[in-house]
Design a protein around this motif. Structure first.
Motif, PDB file in Angstrom:
ATOM      1  N   ARG A   1     -21.514   7.512 -22.656  1.00  0.00           N
ATOM      2  CA  ARG A   1     -21.539   6.054 -22.595  1.00  0.00           C
ATOM      3  C   ARG A   1     -20.101   5.567 -22.471  1.00  0.00           C
ATOM      4  O   ARG A   1     -19.211   6.022 -23.190  1.00  0.00           O
ATOM      5  N   HIS A   2     -19.916   4.642 -21.546  1.00  0.00           N
ATOM      6  CA  HIS A   2     -18.593   4.060 -21.308  1.00  0.00           C
ATOM      7  C   HIS A   2     -18.723   2.546 -21.442  1.00  0.00           C
ATOM      8  O   HIS A   2     -19.514   1.929 -20.731  1.00  0.00           O
ATOM      9  N   THR A   3     -17.963   1.966 -22.345  1.00  0.00           N
ATOM     10  CA  THR A   3     -17.949   0.513 -22.487  1.00  0.00           C
ATOM     11  C   THR A   3     -16.505   0.046 -22.416  1.00  0.00           C
ATOM     12  O   THR A   3     -15.582   0.772 -22.789  1.00  0.00           O
ATOM     13  N   GLY A   4     -16.321  -1.163 -21.919  1.00  0.00           N
ATOM     14  CA  GLY A   4     -14.956  -1.636 -21.825  1.00  0.00           C
ATOM     15  C   GLY A   4     -14.868  -3.010 -21.204  1.00  0.00           C
ATOM     16  O   GLY A   4     -15.873  -3.652 -20.907  1.00  0.00           O
ATOM     17  N   VAL A   5     -13.634  -3.420 -21.015  1.00  0.00           N
ATOM     18  CA  VAL A   5     -13.359  -4.723 -20.430  1.00  0.00           C
ATOM     19  C   VAL A   5     -12.147  -4.586 -19.516  1.00  0.00           C
ATOM     20  O   VAL A   5     -11.233  -3.805 -19.791  1.00  0.00           O
ATOM     21  N   GLU A   6     -12.187  -5.321 -18.418  1.00  0.00           N
ATOM     22  CA  GLU A   6     -11.046  -5.382 -17.511  1.00  0.00           C
ATOM     23  C   GLU A   6     -10.634  -6.831 -17.370  1.00  0.00           C
ATOM     24  O   GLU A   6     -11.473  -7.723 -17.308  1.00  0.00           O
ATOM     25  N   TRP A   7      -9.341  -7.061 -17.327  1.00  0.00           N
ATOM     26  CA  TRP A   7      -8.788  -8.408 -17.251  1.00  0.00           C
ATOM     27  C   TRP A   7      -7.737  -8.412 -16.152  1.00  0.00           C
ATOM     28  O   TRP A   7      -6.697  -7.770 -16.285  1.00  0.00           O
ATOM     29  N   ALA A   8      -8.043  -9.100 -15.056  1.00  0.00           N
ATOM     30  CA  ALA A   8      -7.134  -9.138 -13.908  1.00  0.00           C
ATOM     31  C   ALA A   8      -6.528 -10.534 -13.799  1.00  0.00           C
ATOM     32  O   ALA A   8      -7.255 -11.534 -13.841  1.00  0.00           O
ATOM     33  N   ASN A   9      -5.224 -10.589 -13.672  1.00  0.00           N
ATOM     34  CA  ASN A   9      -4.508 -11.864 -13.627  1.00  0.00           C
ATOM     35  C   ASN A   9      -3.541 -11.885 -12.464  1.00  0.00           C
ATOM     36  O   ASN A   9      -2.727 -10.981 -12.317  1.00  0.00           O
ATOM     37  N   TYR A  10      -3.629 -12.923 -11.671  1.00  0.00           N
ATOM     38  CA  TYR A  10      -2.725 -13.113 -10.540  1.00  0.00           C
ATOM     39  C   TYR A  10      -2.223 -14.546 -10.596  1.00  0.00           C
ATOM     40  O   TYR A  10      -3.013 -15.479 -10.730  1.00  0.00           O
ATOM     41  N   TYR A  11      -0.926 -14.707 -10.503  1.00  0.00           N
ATOM     42  CA  TYR A  11      -0.347 -16.043 -10.618  1.00  0.00           C
ATOM     43  C   TYR A  11       0.708 -16.241  -9.536  1.00  0.00           C
ATOM     44  O   TYR A  11       1.660 -15.463  -9.440  1.00  0.00           O
ATOM     45  N   ALA A  12       0.512 -17.274  -8.715  1.00  0.00           N
ATOM     46  CA  ALA A  12       1.493 -17.622  -7.686  1.00  0.00           C
ATOM     47  C   ALA A  12       2.479 -18.602  -8.306  1.00  0.00           C
ATOM     48  O   ALA A  12       2.165 -19.783  -8.488  1.00  0.00           O
ATOM     49  N   VAL A  13       3.656 -18.117  -8.670  1.00  0.00           N
ATOM     50  CA  VAL A  13       4.677 -18.939  -9.303  1.00  0.00           C
ATOM     51  C   VAL A  13       5.212 -19.957  -8.295  1.00  0.00           C
ATOM     52  O   VAL A  13       5.370 -21.139  -8.601  1.00  0.00           O
ATOM     53  N   THR A  14       5.505 -19.481  -7.089  1.00  0.00           N
ATOM     54  CA  THR A  14       5.964 -20.330  -5.988  1.00  0.00           C
ATOM     55  C   THR A  14       5.302 -19.808  -4.718  1.00  0.00           C
ATOM     56  O   THR A  14       4.503 -18.865  -4.775  1.00  0.00           O
ATOM     57  N   ASP A  15       5.654 -20.369  -3.582  1.00  0.00           N
ATOM     58  CA  ASP A  15       5.089 -19.869  -2.326  1.00  0.00           C
ATOM     59  C   ASP A  15       5.675 -18.512  -1.936  1.00  0.00           C
ATOM     60  O   ASP A  15       5.202 -17.875  -0.998  1.00  0.00           O
ATOM     61  N   TRP A  16       6.678 -18.016  -2.659  1.00  0.00           N
ATOM     62  CA  TRP A  16       7.284 -16.726  -2.340  1.00  0.00           C
ATOM     63  C   TRP A  16       7.299 -15.745  -3.512  1.00  0.00           C
ATOM     64  O   TRP A  16       7.707 -14.598  -3.359  1.00  0.00           O
ATOM     65  N   LEU A  17       6.802 -16.143  -4.707  1.00  0.00           N
ATOM     66  CA  LEU A  17       6.822 -15.259  -5.876  1.00  0.00           C
ATOM     67  C   LEU A  17       5.448 -15.209  -6.526  1.00  0.00           C
ATOM     68  O   LEU A  17       4.890 -16.244  -6.905  1.00  0.00           O
ATOM     69  N   ASN A  18       4.916 -13.996  -6.649  1.00  0.00           N
ATOM     70  CA  ASN A  18       3.621 -13.772  -7.292  1.00  0.00           C
ATOM     71  C   ASN A  18       3.771 -12.781  -8.445  1.00  0.00           C
ATOM     72  O   ASN A  18       4.516 -11.805  -8.335  1.00  0.00           O
ATOM     73  N   LEU A  19       3.045 -13.036  -9.522  1.00  0.00           N
ATOM     74  CA  LEU A  19       3.004 -12.138 -10.672  1.00  0.00           C
ATOM     75  C   LEU A  19       1.585 -11.611 -10.829  1.00  0.00           C
ATOM     76  O   LEU A  19       0.624 -12.315 -10.510  1.00  0.00           O
ATOM     77  N   ASN A  20       1.451 -10.397 -11.327  1.00  0.00           N
ATOM     78  CA  ASN A  20       0.120  -9.883 -11.636  1.00  0.00           C
ATOM     79  C   ASN A  20       0.164  -9.045 -12.909  1.00  0.00           C
ATOM     80  O   ASN A  20       1.174  -8.436 -13.247  1.00  0.00           O
ATOM     81  N   LEU A  21      -0.950  -9.066 -13.627  1.00  0.00           N
ATOM     82  CA  LEU A  21      -1.122  -8.251 -14.827  1.00  0.00           C
ATOM     83  C   LEU A  21      -2.589  -7.865 -14.907  1.00  0.00           C
ATOM     84  O   LEU A  21      -3.461  -8.729 -14.953  1.00  0.00           O
ATOM     85  N   ASP A  22      -2.851  -6.570 -14.888  1.00  0.00           N
ATOM     86  CA  ASP A  22      -4.210  -6.048 -15.005  1.00  0.00           C
ATOM     87  C   ASP A  22      -4.273  -5.166 -16.240  1.00  0.00           C
ATOM     88  O   ASP A  22      -3.422  -4.293 -16.431  1.00  0.00           O
ATOM     89  N   VAL A  23      -5.295  -5.399 -17.071  1.00  0.00           N
ATOM     90  CA  VAL A  23      -5.480  -4.617 -18.291  1.00  0.00           C
ATOM     91  C   VAL A  23      -6.918  -4.106 -18.309  1.00  0.00           C
ATOM     92  O   VAL A  23      -7.854  -4.886 -18.084  1.00  0.00           O
ATOM     93  N   ALA A  24      -7.091  -2.818 -18.545  1.00  0.00           N
ATOM     94  CA  ALA A  24      -8.421  -2.223 -18.674  1.00  0.00           C
ATOM     95  C   ALA A  24      -8.465  -1.442 -19.980  1.00  0.00           C
ATOM     96  O   ALA A  24      -7.616  -0.585 -20.228  1.00  0.00           O
ATOM     97  N   LEU A  25      -9.437  -1.768 -20.820  1.00  0.00           N
ATOM     98  CA  LEU A  25      -9.657  -1.076 -22.089  1.00  0.00           C
ATOM     99  C   LEU A  25     -11.055  -0.477 -22.055  1.00  0.00           C
ATOM    100  O   LEU A  25     -12.027  -1.183 -21.784  1.00  0.00           O
ATOM    101  N   THR A  26     -11.161   0.823 -22.320  1.00  0.00           N
ATOM    102  CA  THR A  26     -12.429   1.526 -22.201  1.00  0.00           C
ATOM    103  C   THR A  26     -12.629   2.452 -23.396  1.00  0.00           C
ATOM    104  O   THR A  26     -11.686   3.066 -23.880  1.00  0.00           O
TER     105      THR A  26
END
Length: 157
Positions: A5-30
């Motif tokens: 059995r595998h249980t977990g959560v994934e959280w994907a985040n993408y943020y466009a700070v400006t028209d030329w700068l993007n940030l991302n953070l992905d977290v997966a806990l299983t």
């Protein structure tokens, strides 16, 4: 293999700070476990990753300079069924710098930018070296790639 059995959560985040700068953070806990009734070695699934975190930033427009910085981290993994032996956590940083023309991009990637000597994959088993009288159980590891440079040219049609 036994039922699991595998249980977990994934959280994907993408943020466009400006028209030329993007940030991302992905977290997966299983949480991964064998579910059978007769598990003599324990319920842990060997090398099942319980935590993965990837984050980074990307800078660039449709044309001009481009750059990226990415951190990828894997948490410790059980190497035995009872969880008594675990691998170390692994963290790698990759970087990119380049230039994008209208239809062509040229980039230099530096993989494992800080030349980490972490293990990509680890196993726990017995082995015997020449001159050793008996087998010794220990962690055996395949290392991550050393610092590597990669030049790429991408053409868009």
């Amino acid at each position: 293999s036994d039922a699991s059995r595998h249980t977990g959560v994934e959280w994907a985040n993408y943020y466009a700070v400006t028209d030329w700068l993007n940030l991302n953070l992905d977290v997966a806990l299983t949480r991964s476990r064998f579910t059978g009734d007769d598990l003599p070695d324990g319920d842990r699934i060997e090398n099942s990753v319980g935590r993965v975190v990837t984050g980074g930033l990307y800078a660039g427009r449709a044309s001009g300079l481009i750059g990226a910085l990415q951190l990828r981290s894997f948490g410790p993994r059980p190497l035995t069924g009872d969880g008594s032996v675990t691998s170390d956590a692994t963290a790698l940083v990759n970087a990119q710098i380049g230039y994008r023309f209208q239809r062509i991009a040229v980039a230099l990637d530096i993989l494992n930018a800080f030349d980490s000597d972490a293990a990509d994959v680890s196993y726990f088993y017995g082995s015997r070296l020449r001159g050793e009288a008996t087998e010794v159980e220990d962690v055996h590891a395949h290392p991550v790639i050393p610092r590597t440079a990669r030049l790429s040219v991408v053409a868009r049609f």
